[in-house]
Design a protein around this motif. Structure first.
Motif, PDB file in Angstrom:
ATOM      1  N   ALA A 115       0.831  -1.196   0.000  1.00 30.43           N
ATOM      2  CA  ALA A 115       0.000   0.000   0.000  1.00 30.43           C
ATOM      3  C   ALA A 115       0.875   1.260   0.000  1.00 30.43           C
ATOM      4  O   ALA A 115       2.032   1.217   0.437  1.00 30.43           O
ATOM      5  N   THR A 116       0.317   2.355  -0.475  1.00 31.67           N
ATOM      6  CA  THR A 116       1.004   3.646  -0.415  1.00 31.67           C
ATOM      7  C   THR A 116       0.102   4.725   0.172  1.00 31.67           C
ATOM      8  O   THR A 116       0.447   5.901   0.146  1.00 31.67           O
ATOM      9  N   HIS A 117      -1.054   4.308   0.674  1.00 36.55           N
ATOM     10  CA  HIS A 117      -1.944   5.198   1.419  1.00 36.55           C
ATOM     11  C   HIS A 117      -2.843   4.333   2.286  1.00 36.55           C
ATOM     12  O   HIS A 117      -2.785   3.107   2.215  1.00 36.55           O
ATOM     13  N   PRO A 197      -5.648   0.012  17.159  1.00 38.59           N
ATOM     14  CA  PRO A 197      -4.580   0.692  16.416  1.00 38.59           C
ATOM     15  C   PRO A 197      -3.960   1.851  17.188  1.00 38.59           C
ATOM     16  O   PRO A 197      -2.770   2.150  17.021  1.00 38.59           O
ATOM     17  N   ARG A 198      -4.753   2.489  18.030  1.00 32.42           N
ATOM     18  CA  ARG A 198      -4.261   3.656  18.782  1.00 32.42           C
ATOM     19  C   ARG A 198      -3.258   3.256  19.849  1.00 32.42           C
ATOM     20  O   ARG A 198      -2.298   3.991  20.119  1.00 32.42           O
ATOM     21  N   THR A 261       0.771  -1.760   7.205  1.00 33.46           N
ATOM     22  CA  THR A 261       0.318  -1.683   8.595  1.00 33.46           C
ATOM     23  C   THR A 261      -0.644  -0.516   8.784  1.00 33.46           C
ATOM     24  O   THR A 261      -1.699  -0.662   9.413  1.00 33.46           O
ATOM     25  N   ARG A 262      -0.310   0.636   8.246  1.00 33.15           N
ATOM     26  CA  ARG A 262      -1.188   1.803   8.396  1.00 33.15           C
ATOM     27  C   ARG A 262      -2.548   1.562   7.745  1.00 33.15           C
ATOM     28  O   ARG A 262      -3.585   1.959   8.295  1.00 33.15           O
ATOM     29  N   ALA A 263      -2.522   0.920   6.571  1.00 38.02           N
ATOM     30  CA  ALA A 263      -3.787   0.646   5.887  1.00 38.02           C
ATOM     31  C   ALA A 263      -4.638  -0.337   6.674  1.00 38.02           C
ATOM     32  O   ALA A 263      -5.868  -0.181   6.783  1.00 38.02           O
ATOM     33  N   ASP A 282      -5.974  11.482   5.323  1.00 39.67           N
ATOM     34  CA  ASP A 282      -4.921  10.598   4.852  1.00 39.67           C
ATOM     35  C   ASP A 282      -3.716  11.471   4.506  1.00 39.67           C
ATOM     36  O   ASP A 282      -3.847  12.454   3.773  1.00 39.67           O
ATOM     37  N   SER A 283      -2.552  11.110   5.035  1.00 36.37           N
ATOM     38  CA  SER A 283      -1.368  11.943   4.845  1.00 36.37           C
ATOM     39  C   SER A 283      -0.962  12.045   3.379  1.00 36.37           C
ATOM     40  O   SER A 283      -0.270  12.988   2.986  1.00 36.37           O
ATOM     41  N   GLU A 284      -1.379  11.085   2.552  1.00 39.87           N
ATOM     42  CA  GLU A 284      -1.029  11.103   1.131  1.00 39.87           C
ATOM     43  C   GLU A 284      -2.140  11.671   0.256  1.00 39.87           C
ATOM     44  O   GLU A 284      -1.869  12.338  -0.737  1.00 39.87           O
TER      45      GLU A 284
END
Length: 372
Positions: A115-117, A197-198, A261-263, A282-284
């Motif tokens: 993934a990239t986002h 996740p937090r 992992t983020r996804a 989303d940072s991207e």
């Protein structure tokens, strides 16, 4: 299509990850994941076993299709035992072959590209729609689990006439009712799944994921204690439990990557808003909103696959240890697809990952929904 692997972090690939000679990669050309590769496998189930579709002598376009769509934190390998059970049925004569079986890994999972986002179901649904269209899959019995529900249903509703059957395992596409257990108080009221996740550092997420898939029903504090022991065993001692060792390694290694992992974590956060939709950053990609995606599904589903439309055959098989197995959720399915009445099974004492724990029962649902 290509047989050239992508950049998945999974290196310990089990021999049975895909039927021999049937695995390949699909190049995505559209959407946020354009340029990435989706891993998939494609076989024809015959009375003699599994034959790669490219090598079969039967008329593939005329075959009914079973399409397996996975959720989080798993991948297409989660259906390995269901496929095995279907094969046993075909060999024994309890299933009338030939039937085409297709499974795919979403971006960020299994053997697909990283993934990239922070991809969410509407992203994966767009990828799946492109894949299904390219392969021109028809007469599809759609098998979905977890987030595979909104992903698979969201994708196939773009061309609803492709679907003739639907098998749902512990999933929903409707607004999660705030009655009874939710992912805001399950499995522990002060540490719900939506908040994992937090409180979980990224480095421990692979272990949490591989633990969650094989967690069997237990009390809240037993769940937490077993998780801590699992983290010590896997992260501290490097010892993977014997039970489904190959699968645990796959589920672990697929998150040996920051964006995967983020996804995955984003999908867990989304359980708080399941079916309702939400806005997040989303940072991207910037500000994202999932509300329209769910409204479209809920608006189209009854007319497309209910009695006013194709009235597809529906089978629900849910593990009872799960907020999605509660009566208000089942009522939502029956309200949208009345033909599901009498075809909804809740297996008490069975976990959320019903295809791992009761693959034979899921295989039976596939046969019933597909009419094989």
């Amino acid at each position: 299509m290509t047989t050239e692997p992508g950049d998945s972090p999974v290196t310990a690939i089990p021999d049975d990850y895909a039927p021999v000679g049937a695995g390949a990669w699909f190049d995505l050309a559209e959407g946020h994941d354009a340029g990435k590769k989706l891993f998939f496998w494609d076989v024809v189930l015959t009375a003699g076993g599994l034959v790669p579709t490219a090598e079969t002598s039967v008329a593939v376009p005329d075959l009914p299709v079973v399409l397996f769509v996975h959720g989080n934190p798993e991948c297409s390998y989660a259906y390995r035992n269901v496929v095995r059970a279907l094969r046993e049925r075909a060999v024994s004569g309890d299933l009338s072959p030939p039937v085409r079986l297709v499974a795919v890994d979403h971006v960020g999972f299994g053997l697909s590209d990283r993934a990239t986002h922070e991809a969410v179901p509407m992203d994966h649904a767009g990828n799946l729609d492109e894949f299904v269209t390219a392969l021109d899959l028809r007469d599809v019995t759609l098998v979905v689990h977890d987030w595979g529900g909104p992903i698979g249903v969201g994708a196939l509703l773009e061309a609803p006439d492709r679907v003739t059957g639907l098998v749902v395992c512990n999933s929903t596409v409707f607004p999660m009712p705030f009655v009874g257990p939710t992912f805001d108080d399950y499995p522990i009221d002060w540490l719900p799944w939506a908040d994992f996740p937090r409180v979980t550092p990224d480095r421990f997420w692979p272990a949490v994921a591989s633990y969650a898939v094989f967690r069997r029903p237990a009390g809240a504090y037993r769940v937490l204690a077993d998780l801590l022991r699992y983290l010590v065993r896997v992260e501290g001692l490097g010892r993977v439990p014997d039970h489904e060792r190959a699968a645990r390694r796959v589920y672990y290694q697929q998150f040996d990557d920051t964006w995967n992992t983020r996804a995955s974590k984003r999908l867990v956060r989304q359980t708080r808003y399941w079916g309702h939709g939400n806005t997040f950053e989303d940072s991207e990609l910037g500000t994202r909103n999932t509300t329209r995606f769910y409204r479209r599904i809920n608006g189209r589903l009854p007319g497309a696959w209910g009695p006013a439309g194709r009235e597809v055959d529906v089978e629900l098989v849910f593990g009872g240890w799960d907020p999605l197995a509660k009566v208000p959720v089942l009522d939502q399915w029956a309200g949208a697809l009345p033909q599901a009445e009498g075809h909804m099974t809740v297996l008490e004492g069975v976990s959320y990952f019903v295809e791992e724990e009761r693959p034979g029962r899921v295989a039976r649902a596939v046969v019933d929904a597909g009419g094989f």
